[in-house]
Design a protein around this motif. Sequence first.
Motif, short mmCIF file in Angstrom:
data_model
loop_
_atom_site.label_atom_id
_atom_site.label_comp_id
_atom_site.label_asym_id
_atom_site.label_seq_id
_atom_site.Cartn_x
_atom_site.Cartn_y
_atom_site.Cartn_z
N GLN A 185 -11.55 10.86 21.84
CA GLN A 185 -12.09 10.44 20.61
C GLN A 185 -12.84 11.45 19.96
O GLN A 185 -13.57 12.29 20.66
CB GLN A 185 -13.22 9.39 20.83
N MET A 186 -12.43 11.72 18.73
CA MET A 186 -13.16 12.85 17.75
C MET A 186 -13.69 12.06 16.59
O MET A 186 -13.18 11.44 16.11
CB MET A 186 -12.03 13.94 17.65
N GLU A 187 -14.69 12.81 16.26
CA GLU A 187 -15.30 12.50 14.98
C GLU A 187 -15.74 14.01 14.13
O GLU A 187 -16.63 14.67 14.90
CB GLU A 187 -16.72 11.47 14.92
N LEU A 188 -15.40 14.27 13.01
CA LEU A 188 -15.57 15.24 12.45
C LEU A 188 -16.12 15.09 10.96
O LEU A 188 -15.66 14.42 10.18
CB LEU A 188 -14.48 16.19 12.08
N ALA A 189 -17.19 15.62 10.63
CA ALA A 189 -18.00 15.43 9.26
C ALA A 189 -17.63 16.83 8.37
O ALA A 189 -17.44 17.92 8.81
CB ALA A 189 -19.54 15.53 9.38
N GLY A 190 -17.48 16.35 7.25
CA GLY A 190 -16.87 17.56 6.23
C GLY A 190 -17.64 18.84 6.52
O GLY A 190 -17.19 19.78 6.26
N ASP A 191 -19.07 18.73 6.63
CA ASP A 191 -19.98 19.96 6.63
C ASP A 191 -19.82 20.74 7.71
O ASP A 191 -20.45 22.05 7.88
CB ASP A 191 -21.38 19.60 6.16
N GLU A 192 -19.01 20.32 8.81
CA GLU A 192 -18.72 21.17 9.96
C GLU A 192 -17.46 22.17 9.69
O GLU A 192 -17.49 23.21 10.39
CB GLU A 192 -18.23 20.24 11.24
N ILE A 193 -16.61 21.64 8.77
CA ILE A 193 -15.34 22.48 8.72
C ILE A 193 -15.53 23.92 8.40
O ILE A 193 -14.89 24.76 9.02
CB ILE A 193 -14.52 21.83 7.57
N LEU A 194 -16.33 24.27 7.18
CA LEU A 194 -16.26 25.78 7.32
C LEU A 194 -17.07 26.52 8.23
O LEU A 194 -16.71 27.70 8.61
CB LEU A 194 -17.18 25.74 5.84
N ASN A 195 -17.91 25.94 8.86
CA ASN A 195 -18.74 26.61 10.02
C ASN A 195 -17.69 26.82 11.25
O ASN A 195 -18.10 27.53 12.24
CB ASN A 195 -19.95 25.95 10.34
N MET A 196 -16.51 26.26 11.33
CA MET A 196 -15.64 26.52 12.58
C MET A 196 -14.62 27.55 11.95
O MET A 196 -14.11 27.79 13.12
CB MET A 196 -15.00 25.00 12.66
N ILE A 197 -14.75 28.07 10.98
CA ILE A 197 -13.74 29.00 10.62
C ILE A 197 -13.99 30.18 11.16
O ILE A 197 -12.86 30.74 11.66
CB ILE A 197 -13.42 29.19 9.05
N ILE A 281 -16.51 21.52 -3.65
CA ILE A 281 -16.16 21.59 -2.24
C ILE A 281 -17.63 21.37 -1.41
O ILE A 281 -17.78 20.71 -0.32
CB ILE A 281 -16.00 23.23 -1.66
N ASP A 282 -18.78 21.23 -1.92
CA ASP A 282 -19.85 21.03 -1.52
C ASP A 282 -19.90 19.43 -1.19
O ASP A 282 -20.67 18.84 -0.20
CB ASP A 282 -21.45 21.28 -2.27
N THR A 283 -19.30 18.70 -2.11
CA THR A 283 -18.98 17.26 -1.87
C THR A 283 -17.89 16.79 -0.98
O THR A 283 -18.11 16.08 0.23
CB THR A 283 -18.78 16.57 -3.37
N VAL A 284 -16.83 17.52 -1.38
CA VAL A 284 -15.51 17.38 -0.47
C VAL A 284 -15.82 17.59 0.92
O VAL A 284 -15.19 16.90 1.80
CB VAL A 284 -14.33 18.13 -1.30
N LEU A 285 -16.31 18.73 1.12
CA LEU A 285 -16.59 19.15 2.58
C LEU A 285 -18.12 18.91 2.88
O LEU A 285 -18.77 19.81 3.58
CB LEU A 285 -16.21 20.70 2.93
N GLY A 288 -20.29 13.39 3.33
CA GLY A 288 -19.70 12.22 3.04
C GLY A 288 -18.12 12.04 3.56
O GLY A 288 -17.79 10.96 3.34
N THR A 289 -17.74 13.18 3.86
CA THR A 289 -16.43 13.29 4.25
C THR A 289 -16.30 13.22 5.83
O THR A 289 -17.09 14.07 6.52
CB THR A 289 -15.61 14.59 3.67
N VAL A 290 -15.65 12.33 6.34
CA VAL A 290 -15.62 12.02 7.97
C VAL A 290 -14.38 11.78 8.34
O VAL A 290 -13.77 10.98 7.68
CB VAL A 290 -16.67 10.90 8.27
N LEU A 291 -13.67 12.32 9.20
CA LEU A 291 -12.69 11.99 10.16
C LEU A 291 -12.78 11.62 11.47
O LEU A 291 -13.62 12.31 12.17
CB LEU A 291 -11.64 13.32 10.25
N LYS A 292 -12.37 10.42 11.43
CA LYS A 292 -12.40 9.72 13.01
C LYS A 292 -11.15 9.59 13.57
O LYS A 292 -10.15 9.23 13.04
CB LYS A 292 -13.37 8.51 13.08
N LEU A 310 -10.03 8.31 7.88
CA LEU A 310 -10.48 9.57 7.10
C LEU A 310 -11.31 8.97 5.88
O LEU A 310 -10.57 8.39 5.03
CB LEU A 310 -9.34 10.72 6.91
N THR A 311 -12.34 9.45 5.66
CA THR A 311 -13.17 9.33 4.54
C THR A 311 -13.39 10.55 3.69
O THR A 311 -13.94 11.48 4.34
CB THR A 311 -14.45 8.77 4.58
N VAL A 312 -12.82 10.74 2.38
CA VAL A 312 -12.84 11.98 1.62
C VAL A 312 -14.02 11.78 0.49
O VAL A 312 -13.51 11.01 -0.51
CB VAL A 312 -11.73 12.38 1.19
#
Length: 505
Positions: A185-197, A281-285, A288-292, A310-312
């Motif tokens: 089971q995974m859950e990822l919020a949009g604001d995590e994405i850039l910090n994982m790069i 990108i501040d909104t899209v990532l 409010g953007t969540v992947l489950k 997925l909520t974008v």
Amino acid sequence: MKKFKWLTVLIAAVMVIMTGCQSVGGLDINKALVTSLDVKSSESRSNLRIELVAADKTLTPEDKEAIDLINSISLNIDHAIVQDSKTLSIQGSIQYLDKKLPMHVFMDSKGMTIQLDGAKQPIYLAMDTTVPGLPDTSQYEQAVQDVVKKAAGLLLKHFPNPSKIAVKPVQEKVNGESLNLTHLQMELAGDEILNMIKPFAESLLKDEAGIKQLIGDFYDAMAPMIASISEAYGEEAVLLPQETKEEVIASVYEPIILSLTELVEDFEGKKQELKEELPEIDTVLGKGTVLKLDYYFDGQLNTRKNALELTVALPASEDLPVKAIKVHSEGEAWNFGGAVKANKVDTSQGVLDVLSDSVTPGQVLRSFEKDSLVYNLLKDDLGISHKYFQFNVSYVDLGDSAISTIKKNNQSFVQLRYLADQLDAEVKLTKGSKRITIINDLTGEKIVLTPGSKKASVGGKSVTLSEAPFVHTNGSTYVPLRFVAEALGATLQLEDDGWISVERK
């Protein structure tokens, strides 16, 4: 185009995150997800739907209607059978509003056959990708697929886990059978994405051997195919400027490492540049953007069940009536590696090849029952029979123009072939006679004319024309515009600028 660049960024990032995790709770997630890329014989069922979340403002009736329509659409696959990497069948339905469209799809290496409810013949889509004069490269496909899997494995190996991830043993039912599975089971919020790069790039930088091995594998997979194509052209086979595999690896490896190093050393600066170029990108990532994601693996790491939500989040816009897009899907699979056989579509009554250059809207519509859902969808909603064009009535001297009219006793005449082509009508000449038969594309009704004669017929009924068709000095046959156009289901309108518009709905 700039408005949509943020969407590309999102899709690329989410796809990487969806498949990027390291071992958790004894489950080798990297291996499990790479295994899911293998094409094995299996059976499955699944469903998919998209949901638009309306913006916090008063919607126009048109916007509300569009949102309600999209939110009612769902793809339901009741039974999918994968026989091998090139052969599969799907039986299910597409639903929208209160309508349900059953479908049966069969695909093999030659093409795709689709049987829709209400169709007199299945639709056929040829999938022959060979290019005349070039060799068949299908023998290299497996090697290319293998190197794609290796590339995915390398990326997955180095991508960090999202903050919310858990693995536990569970018992779940798949196709009515109770199984012991491992639930990821995974859950990822949009604001995590850039910090994982950055940690991903730092980890990949340390894997010189892995990067070079992948480049070499890519060379091994592509070189024979490109050499075969070059040989077909009769030219010396040249893959890359370098002559040896080692030189190719070195030349490709260097810019990759340089790019990764620059990204790590100035990550904050590059992130700020991205935000300045794409303020959305501040909104899209954002939060409010969540992947489950939920995956259920068996002991052989086959994905037996899965669910995605997925909520974008979308930036506020006067032109955009929605504030978020949601994607929901779930499915289950069984009989991995079993002796299964895809269900073929019945083609005993022939097929309609919609990719053929000669197929017309009428042929497509006539292949469906008039009271069927698809017929009304194609004709009324998609308007495939709609035609609109104009004739110049002020230019009397025809010359080489095929779209001007000729006036005769205050009646407009046009070139038959041009008018027929515009309305997809078939023109047949009776051998040994001047008689011309025009076949209505939508109805199949026949219109019979004879140059020099005012006698004609429409659908077998005799009519008398006010002026007879004639053969122009340029050799082309001209017919009364209004009579033929209306007989072919079109209407005419004289515009203020002197042009005649012809429209068929």
